[in-house]
Write a protein that holds these residues in place. Structure first.
Motif, mmCIF file in Angstrom:
data_model
loop_
_atom_site.group_PDB
_atom_site.id
_atom_site.type_symbol
_atom_site.label_atom_id
_atom_site.label_comp_id
_atom_site.label_asym_id
_atom_site.label_seq_id
_atom_site.Cartn_x
_atom_site.Cartn_y
_atom_site.Cartn_z
ATOM 1 N N TYR A 5 0.854 -1.176 0.000
ATOM 2 C CA TYR A 5 0.000 0.000 0.000
ATOM 3 C C TYR A 5 0.893 1.229 0.000
ATOM 4 C CZ TYR A 5 -4.150 -2.765 0.762
ATOM 5 O OH TYR A 5 -5.175 -3.652 0.595
ATOM 6 N N ALA A 6 0.849 1.993 -1.084
ATOM 7 C CA ALA A 6 1.674 3.197 -1.189
ATOM 8 C C ALA A 6 1.173 4.290 -0.264
ATOM 9 C CB ALA A 6 1.696 3.709 -2.626
ATOM 10 N N ASP A 7 -0.076 4.200 0.096
ATOM 11 C CA ASP A 7 -0.676 5.154 1.032
ATOM 12 C C ASP A 7 -1.836 4.450 1.727
ATOM 13 O OD1 ASP A 7 -2.724 5.214 -0.992
ATOM 14 O OD2 ASP A 7 -1.651 6.849 -1.943
ATOM 15 N N TYR A 8 -2.232 5.037 2.845
ATOM 16 C CA TYR A 8 -3.329 4.460 3.610
ATOM 17 C C TYR A 8 -3.887 5.546 4.513
ATOM 18 C CZ TYR A 8 -6.121 0.895 5.877
ATOM 19 O OH TYR A 8 -7.172 0.153 6.331
ATOM 20 N N ARG A 9 -5.070 5.314 5.046
ATOM 21 C CA ARG A 9 -5.701 6.317 5.924
ATOM 22 C C ARG A 9 -5.136 6.207 7.339
ATOM 23 N NH1 ARG A 9 -9.425 3.825 2.832
ATOM 24 N NH2 ARG A 9 -10.047 2.478 4.551
ATOM 25 N N ASN A 13 -6.281 12.308 11.823
ATOM 26 C CA ASN A 13 -7.723 12.168 11.600
ATOM 27 C C ASN A 13 -8.039 11.180 10.479
ATOM 28 O OD1 ASN A 13 -8.427 14.046 13.638
ATOM 29 N ND2 ASN A 13 -7.972 15.717 12.230
ATOM 30 N N LYS A 14 -7.188 10.172 10.344
ATOM 31 C CA LYS A 14 -7.353 9.114 9.339
ATOM 32 C C LYS A 14 -7.343 9.628 7.900
ATOM 33 C CE LYS A 14 -9.497 5.850 12.408
ATOM 34 N NZ LYS A 14 -10.487 4.838 12.594
ATOM 35 N N THR A 15 -6.592 10.678 7.669
ATOM 36 C CA THR A 15 -6.427 11.164 6.301
ATOM 37 C C THR A 15 -5.406 10.278 5.594
ATOM 38 O OG1 THR A 15 -4.726 12.719 7.007
ATOM 39 C CG2 THR A 15 -6.979 13.566 6.874
ATOM 40 N N PRO A 16 -5.546 10.123 4.275
ATOM 41 C CA PRO A 16 -4.581 9.304 3.538
ATOM 42 C C PRO A 16 -3.188 9.923 3.577
ATOM 43 C CG PRO A 16 -6.406 9.992 2.113
ATOM 44 C CD PRO A 16 -6.602 10.634 3.421
ATOM 45 N N ALA A 17 -2.192 9.079 3.793
ATOM 46 C CA ALA A 17 -0.803 9.533 3.841
ATOM 47 C C ALA A 17 0.087 8.429 3.282
ATOM 48 C CB ALA A 17 -0.402 9.857 5.277
ATOM 49 N N PRO A 18 1.225 8.792 2.665
ATOM 50 C CA PRO A 18 2.141 7.781 2.148
ATOM 51 C C PRO A 18 2.622 6.853 3.263
ATOM 52 C CG PRO A 18 2.727 9.939 1.299
ATOM 53 C CD PRO A 18 1.687 10.154 2.358
ATOM 54 N N THR A 19 2.820 5.589 2.917
ATOM 55 C CA THR A 19 3.260 4.610 3.902
ATOM 56 C C THR A 19 4.733 4.238 3.755
ATOM 57 O OG1 THR A 19 2.430 2.883 2.451
ATOM 58 C CG2 THR A 19 0.993 3.560 4.238
ATOM 59 N N PHE A 20 5.314 4.480 2.576
ATOM 60 C CA PHE A 20 6.712 4.137 2.324
ATOM 61 C C PHE A 20 7.423 5.292 1.630
ATOM 62 C CE2 PHE A 20 4.478 0.048 2.182
ATOM 63 C CZ PHE A 20 5.189 -0.665 3.125
ATOM 64 N N ILE A 61 -4.746 1.935 -8.905
ATOM 65 C CA ILE A 61 -5.393 3.101 -8.319
ATOM 66 C C ILE A 61 -6.672 2.677 -7.597
ATOM 67 C CG2 ILE A 61 -6.468 5.334 -8.804
ATOM 68 C CD1 ILE A 61 -4.629 5.421 -11.310
ATOM 69 N N CYS A 62 -6.777 3.070 -6.349
ATOM 70 C CA CYS A 62 -7.952 2.798 -5.542
ATOM 71 C C CYS A 62 -8.734 4.100 -5.371
ATOM 72 C CB CYS A 62 -7.565 2.270 -4.169
ATOM 73 S SG CYS A 62 -6.754 0.676 -4.249
ATOM 74 N N LEU A 63 -10.015 4.013 -5.416
ATOM 75 C CA LEU A 63 -10.833 5.209 -5.308
ATOM 76 C C LEU A 63 -11.615 5.244 -4.001
ATOM 77 C CD1 LEU A 63 -12.090 5.357 -8.987
ATOM 78 C CD2 LEU A 63 -10.216 6.623 -7.943
ATOM 79 N N PHE A 64 -10.958 4.848 -2.924
ATOM 80 C CA PHE A 64 -11.603 4.887 -1.619
ATOM 81 C C PHE A 64 -11.673 6.308 -1.071
ATOM 82 C CE2 PHE A 64 -9.953 0.461 -1.507
ATOM 83 C CZ PHE A 64 -11.182 -0.154 -1.512
ATOM 84 N N TYR A 65 -10.797 7.180 -1.557
ATOM 85 C CA TYR A 65 -10.799 8.560 -1.120
ATOM 86 C C TYR A 65 -10.451 9.428 -2.313
ATOM 87 C CZ TYR A 65 -6.382 6.272 0.175
ATOM 88 O OH TYR A 65 -5.276 5.467 0.220
ATOM 89 N N PRO A 66 -10.880 10.685 -2.292
ATOM 90 C CA PRO A 66 -10.686 11.547 -3.456
ATOM 91 C C PRO A 66 -9.220 11.829 -3.750
ATOM 92 C CG PRO A 66 -11.675 12.772 -1.654
ATOM 93 C CD PRO A 66 -11.565 11.346 -1.207
ATOM 94 N N LEU A 67 -8.909 11.981 -5.020
ATOM 95 C CA LEU A 67 -7.544 12.302 -5.442
ATOM 96 C C LEU A 67 -7.254 13.773 -5.240
ATOM 97 C CD1 LEU A 67 -7.400 10.239 -8.730
ATOM 98 C CD2 LEU A 67 -6.494 9.633 -6.509
#
Length: 67
Positions: A5-9, A13-20, A61-67
């Protein structure tokens, strides 16, 4: 196949952020390649996609949250 996962919530406040970092992703590709495997990356943010592309990983590309 190794899936990352290149990013995750997991940001504030559980906002998407890079993981690596880019260097961590490159190392994952190197290690996976040494075992005859390839890496795919789930990415939903622009930064996650940019980091995956910098490592020559095609992001899924995952569309769980807006780009």
């Amino acid at each position: 196949m190794i899936r990352l996962y290149a990013d995750y919530r997991w940001g504030l406040n559980k906002t998407p952020a890079p993981t690596f970092t880019v260097s961590e992703l490159k190392l994952a590709v190197e290690v996976a390649g040494s075992g005859g495997r390839y890496v795919v990356v789930h990415a939903g943010t622009e930064e996650g996609m940019r980091r995956a592309n910098a490592c020559r990983i095609l992001p899924v590309i995952c569309l769980f949250y807006p780009l």
